[in-house]
Write an enzyme that holds these catalytic residues in place. Sequence first.
Site, PDB file in Angstrom:
ATOM      1  N   GLY A   1      17.131   0.215   1.931  1.00 26.39           N
ATOM      2  CA  GLY A   1      16.564  -1.000   2.518  1.00 26.39           C
ATOM      3  C   GLY A   1      16.745  -1.066   4.027  1.00 26.39           C
ATOM      4  O   GLY A   1      16.429  -0.132   4.760  1.00 26.39           O
ATOM      5  N   GLY A   2      17.259  -2.212   4.475  1.00 31.89           N
ATOM      6  CA  GLY A   2      17.459  -2.403   5.917  1.00 31.89           C
ATOM      7  C   GLY A   2      18.375  -1.352   6.510  1.00 31.89           C
ATOM      8  O   GLY A   2      18.301  -1.064   7.708  1.00 31.89           O
TER       9      GLY A   2
ATOM     10  N   GLY B   1      -7.266  22.738  24.202  1.00 30.26           N
ATOM     11  CA  GLY B   1      -6.574  21.465  24.391  1.00 30.26           C
ATOM     12  C   GLY B   1      -5.073  21.660  24.467  1.00 30.26           C
ATOM     13  O   GLY B   1      -4.364  20.895  25.134  1.00 30.26           O
ATOM     14  N   ALA B   2      -4.614  22.708  23.817  1.00 28.09           N
ATOM     15  CA  ALA B   2      -3.171  22.945  23.817  1.00 28.09           C
ATOM     16  C   ALA B   2      -2.680  23.339  25.216  1.00 28.09           C
ATOM     17  O   ALA B   2      -1.546  23.041  25.589  1.00 28.09           O
ATOM     18  CB  ALA B   2      -2.817  24.009  22.795  1.00 28.09           C
TER      19      ALA B   2
HETATM   20  C1  HXC Z   1      25.520  -6.401  -2.581  1.00 25.21           C
HETATM   21  C2  HXC Z   1      25.892  -4.238  -3.205  1.00 25.21           C
HETATM   22  C3  HXC Z   1      24.673  -3.842  -2.654  1.00 25.21           C
HETATM   23  C4  HXC Z   1      23.870  -4.831  -2.037  1.00 25.21           C
HETATM   24  C5  HXC Z   1      25.624  -2.109  -3.469  1.00 25.21           C
HETATM   25  N1  HXC Z   1      26.451  -3.138  -3.704  1.00 25.21           N
HETATM   26  N2  HXC Z   1      24.525  -2.512  -2.831  1.00 25.21           N
HETATM   27  N3  HXC Z   1      26.314  -5.507  -3.159  1.00 25.21           N
HETATM   28  N4  HXC Z   1      24.339  -6.103  -2.031  1.00 25.21           N
HETATM   29  N5  HXC Z   1      22.718  -4.534  -1.467  1.00 25.21           N
HETATM   30  C6  HXC Z   1      27.744  -3.096  -4.377  1.00 25.21           C
HETATM   31  C7  HXC Z   1      27.639  -2.784  -5.848  1.00 25.21           C
HETATM   32  O1  HXC Z   1      27.387  -3.945  -6.588  1.00 25.21           O
HETATM   33  C8  HXC Z   1      29.006  -2.197  -6.115  1.00 25.21           C
HETATM   34  O2  HXC Z   1      29.930  -3.246  -6.234  1.00 25.21           O
HETATM   35  C9  HXC Z   1      29.325  -1.464  -4.850  1.00 25.21           C
HETATM   36  O3  HXC Z   1      28.483  -2.028  -3.845  1.00 25.21           O
HETATM   37  C10 HXC Z   1      29.045  -0.003  -4.938  1.00 25.21           C
HETATM   38  O4  HXC Z   1      27.716   0.180  -5.404  1.00 25.21           O
HETATM   39  P1  HXC Z   1      27.350   1.155  -6.607  1.00 25.21           P
HETATM   40  O5  HXC Z   1      26.003   0.757  -7.118  1.00 25.21           O
HETATM   41  O6  HXC Z   1      28.485   1.212  -7.582  1.00 25.21           O
HETATM   42  O7  HXC Z   1      27.271   2.543  -5.846  1.00 25.21           O
HETATM   43  P2  HXC Z   1      26.262   3.768  -6.096  1.00 25.21           P
HETATM   44  O8  HXC Z   1      26.172   4.057  -7.555  1.00 25.21           O
HETATM   45  O9  HXC Z   1      26.728   4.834  -5.204  1.00 25.21           O
HETATM   46  O10 HXC Z   1      24.815   3.263  -5.637  1.00 25.21           O
HETATM   47  C11 HXC Z   1      24.614   2.899  -4.308  1.00 25.21           C
HETATM   48  C12 HXC Z   1      23.223   2.269  -4.161  1.00 25.21           C
HETATM   49  C13 HXC Z   1      23.061   1.121  -5.173  1.00 25.21           C
HETATM   50  C14 HXC Z   1      22.141   3.332  -4.400  1.00 25.21           C
HETATM   51  C15 HXC Z   1      23.107   1.810  -2.706  1.00 25.21           C
HETATM   52  O11 HXC Z   1      24.236   0.287  -5.068  1.00 25.21           O
HETATM   53  C16 HXC Z   1      21.865   0.289  -4.934  1.00 25.21           C
HETATM   54  O12 HXC Z   1      20.743   0.674  -5.340  1.00 25.21           O
HETATM   55  N6  HXC Z   1      22.056  -0.870  -4.297  1.00 25.21           N
HETATM   56  C17 HXC Z   1      20.978  -1.795  -4.025  1.00 25.21           C
HETATM   57  C18 HXC Z   1      20.112  -1.253  -2.936  1.00 25.21           C
HETATM   58  C19 HXC Z   1      19.092  -2.252  -2.527  1.00 25.21           C
HETATM   59  O13 HXC Z   1      18.059  -2.413  -3.206  1.00 25.21           O
HETATM   60  N7  HXC Z   1      19.424  -3.002  -1.457  1.00 25.21           N
HETATM   61  C20 HXC Z   1      18.603  -4.090  -0.934  1.00 25.21           C
HETATM   62  C21 HXC Z   1      17.497  -3.476  -0.119  1.00 25.21           C
HETATM   63  S1  HXC Z   1      16.469  -4.668   0.546  1.00 25.21           S
HETATM   64  P3  HXC Z   1      31.243  -3.146  -7.153  1.00 25.21           P
HETATM   65  O14 HXC Z   1      31.870  -4.493  -7.028  1.00 25.21           O
HETATM   66  O15 HXC Z   1      30.752  -2.818  -8.509  1.00 25.21           O
HETATM   67  O16 HXC Z   1      32.060  -2.049  -6.555  1.00 25.21           O
HETATM   68  C22 HXC Z   1      16.920  -4.762   2.143  1.00 25.21           C
HETATM   69  C23 HXC Z   1      16.139  -5.769   2.897  1.00 25.21           C
HETATM   70  C24 HXC Z   1      16.032  -5.461   4.333  1.00 25.21           C
HETATM   71  O17 HXC Z   1      17.790  -4.130   2.608  1.00 25.21           O
HETATM   72  C25 HXC Z   1      14.716  -4.869   4.630  1.00 25.21           C
HETATM   73  C26 HXC Z   1      14.385  -4.981   6.069  1.00 25.21           C
HETATM   74  C27 HXC Z   1      13.126  -4.269   6.425  1.00 25.21           C
END
Ligand code: HXC
Length: 516
Positions: free
Chosen positions: A171-172, A406-407
């Site tokens: 994401g961000g 052109g290059a």
């Molecule tokens: C809150 C989060 C989080 C998030 C991970 N965690 N991402 N908490 N917000 N975005 C937390 C998990 O719940 C977990 O907590 C801990 O971090 C570790 O994550 P895991 O999933 O256990 O790790 P892993 O298996 O390595 O996977 C990592 C990951 C996955 C691929 C990043 O966590 C994931 O898909 N997260 C969501 C990604 C996402 O969609 N983010 C939002 C994007 S939108 P615990 O307590 O269990 O340890 C965005 C908007 C901005 O960013 C866009 C602007 C243009």
Amino acid sequence: MNSKEHLDKLAKRKAEAQLGGGQKRIDKQHSLGRMTARERIETLLDPGTFEEFDMFKIHRCREFGMGDTIFPGDGVVTGYGTVDGRLVYVYAQDFTVLGGSLSETLSEKICKVMDLAMKNGAPVIGLNDSGGARIQEGIESLAGYTEIFQRNVMSSGVVPQISAIFGPCAGGAVYSPALTDYIIMVKNNSYMFLTGPKVVKSVMYEDVTVEQLGGADMHSSRSGVCDYAAESEVDAINYVKRLLSFVPQNNMESPPPVPCEDPANRNGAALNEIIPENPNAAYDMKKVIMETVDNNDFFEVKADFAPNIIVGFARYNGVSVGIVANQPANLSGVLDIDSSIKGARFVRFCDCFNIPVITFVDVPGFMPGTVQEYGGVIRNGAKMLYAYAEATIPKITIITRKAYGGAYCVMSSKHLRGDINYSWPTGEIAVMGAKGAAEVLYARQAKSAENPAQFLASKEKEYHDLVANPYVAAQRGYIDDIIEPAATRFKIIKALKTLENKRDTNPMKKHGNIPL
Ligand code: HXC
């Protein structure tokens, strides 16, 4: 409390903050072959120079049980220190705290160091390891990200911004790095994607692994998002340090010169023999670069993406330069969509930061065909033209062999304000290659010739002798001199010296409209 108790309390609170998300999560991070945020900062900065900010700052979210999930410092470590004695601002997301996800608090901490970097004119190094916007916070985290994006854009071209990617960034967490100057990833251990494989599966019905979707190999060779795929986190951080050594602190300074013991007039005799007799045979342009630069030391960027063009940094007599070079050993050094984008972005970076550009030219032209035309080679090739044309830094050009069509125009030609343009005697500067030219000009006569192939071959030779050489361009003054290849290093060093105080400007405007 007496003073000792105050100090004990401070030490206890600091030790607590330094544990991030706790020992269990730190152990998990280590078991995955990853460092913690603090370990990464320690590896980056000169020992003992890190000054941390906001170690006690906490997030303000109380929904979704977040009142019970508070870690001092939240999910990022921020502050400043030095690399090789030079000031840098740094932030390192801490995956052990809620996956390094971006809260409003996290954003405020990052924005604070970005603002200081701008005020004080120093690079910002982002060590990213984050699951993106903190899902529990919703709009606050989106707002927080956008505050960072805005600062990334305002900082662009003012202070160097470098992003290293560790762990899974989503994401961000990938858009902020995308707005910075360089992105470094770690092979098989760091990932960048807008959404992870699970979302890809549910929305697009595609099965894909994290590695395929956003691994370092993919991003460094295919998407071009990544500038260097490191073997390890330490390798990634060392790359950042070396990169910093070639760039100035900000756009008002020049890169730091380094003492040079490599003789300025070192003769590169091997270069006199490097161009093959057969004009279509390949040779390795990297050998030309290595032979001419200080200590044969060339620091390549984006090596695995569009290898038909080479970009990177080096020094001539201690002066830091950017190098752009066609690579005849890959696709004959042709310019296509990817190589144009790669070259243009690099030239623009150098121009932002007062880094002279040395261009080595051996290019048969732009790649023809439907794949390129459908992909917008016109629009993308124009980026390269635009970048060279607007650049006001010293521009030195060496044509080693082909500079066709052109290059020729694009590759830092005299007409794009090339300051000093040299050709080797093997230069071929023409509208197109002799074979193609003969076929276009004499197609009709060839049909009625007794031996069409022989007729065309003679016309090809005629065209080559008359036009495809460096002397015609030199007669017009488009080439300043035709030089012995062995003298290239010395010629470049002398040219750089004369351009030391170069001043050139573009018309006042808000900004140009580069074809995107
Ligand atoms: C809150 C989060 C989080 C998030 C991970 N965690 N991402 N908490 N917000 N975005 C937390 C998990 O719940 C977990 O907590 C801990 O971090 C570790 O994550 P895991 O999933 O256990 O790790 P892993 O298996 O390595 O996977 C990592 C990951 C996955 C691929 C990043 O966590 C994931 O898909 N997260 C969501 C990604 C996402 O969609 N983010 C939002 C994007 S939108 P615990 O307590 O269990 O340890 C965005 C908007 C901005 O960013 C866009 C602007 C243009």
